[in-house]
Scaffold this motif. Sequence first.
Motif, PDB file in Angstrom:
ATOM      1  N   ALA A   1       4.239 -44.423  -8.166  1.00 17.49           N
ATOM      2  CA  ALA A   1       5.336 -43.467  -8.362  1.00 17.49           C
ATOM      3  C   ALA A   1       6.339 -43.993  -9.379  1.00 17.49           C
ATOM      4  CB  ALA A   1       6.025 -43.193  -7.031  1.00 17.49           C
ATOM      5  N   CYS A   2       6.663 -45.272  -9.285  1.00 11.20           N
ATOM      6  CA  CYS A   2       7.607 -45.873 -10.240  1.00 11.20           C
ATOM      7  C   CYS A   2       7.026 -45.874 -11.648  1.00 11.20           C
ATOM      8  CB  CYS A   2       7.967 -47.293  -9.818  1.00 11.20           C
ATOM      9  SG  CYS A   2       9.023 -47.367  -8.359  1.00 11.20           S
ATOM     10  N   LEU A   3       5.756 -46.222 -11.780  1.00 14.02           N
ATOM     11  CA  LEU A   3       5.104 -46.233 -13.091  1.00 14.02           C
ATOM     12  C   LEU A   3       5.195 -44.857 -13.748  1.00 14.02           C
ATOM     13  CD1 LEU A   3       3.267 -47.503 -15.297  1.00 14.02           C
ATOM     14  CD2 LEU A   3       1.319 -46.805 -13.878  1.00 14.02           C
ATOM     15  N   ALA A   4       4.834 -43.823 -12.997  1.00 17.39           N
ATOM     16  CA  ALA A   4       4.828 -42.465 -13.540  1.00 17.39           C
ATOM     17  C   ALA A   4       6.238 -41.993 -13.880  1.00 17.39           C
ATOM     18  CB  ALA A   4       4.180 -41.511 -12.537  1.00 17.39           C
ATOM     19  N   THR A   5       7.148 -42.139 -12.947  1.00 10.64           N
ATOM     20  CA  THR A   5       8.496 -41.604 -13.132  1.00 10.64           C
ATOM     21  C   THR A   5       9.260 -42.362 -14.208  1.00 10.64           C
ATOM     22  OG1 THR A   5       8.487 -40.955 -10.797  1.00 10.64           O
ATOM     23  CG2 THR A   5      10.618 -40.964 -11.913  1.00 10.64           C
ATOM     24  N   ILE A   6       9.184 -43.666 -14.204  1.00 13.26           N
ATOM     25  CA  ILE A   6       9.910 -44.451 -15.204  1.00 13.26           C
ATOM     26  C   ILE A   6       9.349 -44.191 -16.598  1.00 13.26           C
ATOM     27  CG2 ILE A   6      10.389 -46.807 -16.004  1.00 13.26           C
ATOM     28  CD1 ILE A   6      10.637 -47.555 -12.973  1.00 13.26           C
ATOM     29  N   THR A   7       8.025 -44.108 -16.726  1.00 11.07           N
ATOM     30  CA  THR A   7       7.429 -43.820 -18.034  1.00 11.07           C
ATOM     31  C   THR A   7       7.887 -42.458 -18.536  1.00 11.07           C
ATOM     32  OG1 THR A   7       5.507 -45.168 -17.497  1.00 11.07           O
ATOM     33  CG2 THR A   7       5.271 -43.628 -19.334  1.00 11.07           C
ATOM     34  N   ARG A   8       7.892 -41.476 -17.658  1.00 13.82           N
ATOM     35  CA  ARG A   8       8.343 -40.139 -18.061  1.00 13.82           C
ATOM     36  C   ARG A   8       9.779 -40.189 -18.570  1.00 13.82           C
ATOM     37  NH1 ARG A   8       9.372 -34.790 -14.359  1.00 13.82           N
ATOM     38  NH2 ARG A   8      10.453 -33.646 -15.985  1.00 13.82           N
ATOM     39  N   TYR A   9      10.645 -40.849 -17.829  1.00 13.47           N
ATOM     40  CA  TYR A   9      12.053 -40.843 -18.222  1.00 13.47           C
ATOM     41  C   TYR A   9      12.348 -41.765 -19.401  1.00 13.47           C
ATOM     42  CZ  TYR A   9      13.126 -37.279 -15.012  1.00 13.47           C
ATOM     43  OH  TYR A   9      13.160 -36.052 -14.400  1.00 13.47           O
ATOM     44  N   ILE A  10      11.484 -42.720 -19.678  1.00 11.75           N
ATOM     45  CA  ILE A  10      11.611 -43.480 -20.933  1.00 11.75           C
ATOM     46  C   ILE A  10      11.349 -42.543 -22.111  1.00 11.75           C
ATOM     47  CG2 ILE A  10      10.498 -45.243 -22.374  1.00 11.75           C
ATOM     48  CD1 ILE A  10      10.222 -46.945 -19.798  1.00 11.75           C
ATOM     49  N   LEU A  11      10.346 -41.683 -21.971  1.00 10.20           N
ATOM     50  CA  LEU A  11      10.072 -40.712 -23.032  1.00 10.20           C
ATOM     51  C   LEU A  11      11.243 -39.740 -23.201  1.00 10.20           C
ATOM     52  CD1 LEU A  11       6.299 -40.037 -22.363  1.00 10.20           C
ATOM     53  CD2 LEU A  11       7.287 -41.130 -24.391  1.00 10.20           C
ATOM     54  N   HIS A  12      11.808 -39.282 -22.090  1.00 15.31           N
ATOM     55  CA  HIS A  12      12.980 -38.408 -22.180  1.00 15.31           C
ATOM     56  C   HIS A  12      14.172 -39.143 -22.801  1.00 15.31           C
ATOM     57  CE1 HIS A  12      11.328 -34.867 -20.351  1.00 15.31           C
ATOM     58  NE2 HIS A  12      11.044 -35.489 -19.209  1.00 15.31           N
TER      59      HIS A  12
END
Length: 185
Positions: A118-129
């Motif tokens: 969950a952390c991998l997915a969410t943090i990666t998404r918000y790095i892109l944002h």
Amino acid sequence: MSKNIRTLVEAAIFAALAMALSFIPDFASWFTPSFGAVPLVLFALRRGSKYGLLAGLIWGLLHFALGKVYYLSLSQVLIEYVLAFACMGLAGFLTTPLQKALKSDQEEKALLFALVGACLATITRYILHYIAGVIFWSSYAPKGMSAEWYSFTVNGTAGILTLAFVIISIVILLRSQPQFFQPNH
């Protein structure tokens, strides 16, 4: 129905559920969590990264079909609606160890794998944002505030709130319905 077709239909259903949750009204403007991330991360943990990335991509593309795209440029749209939404499927990279831990009744280990996913997915998404915020949305920063800090506060807040909802959902589902993460078909 073959397993592959069944899983593709499941991916579409989870993407549609994520999109439906995207229509929950923003209660704090840009700082609102992404409730659609919850079913996408759960699905990725259930079915793996291949189907998780596909479901995330479908979710991102549904934003176009339903008119929920904030368009500044093609590159901004690709980063924020194609790549960022697909990233929710990254949680699926932890599916195999999660399922192995569940099979051997190691609930705490399974929970750890699910939370790391969950952390991998969410943090990666918000790095892109965050990157898109610095590059494309900097003109919206209040006067005197750097683009980096503005993007960090807006996207960081939304990312933390999103991750909190995802974590709560994982803990509840893993403790009450661990078989969800072990589909037998």
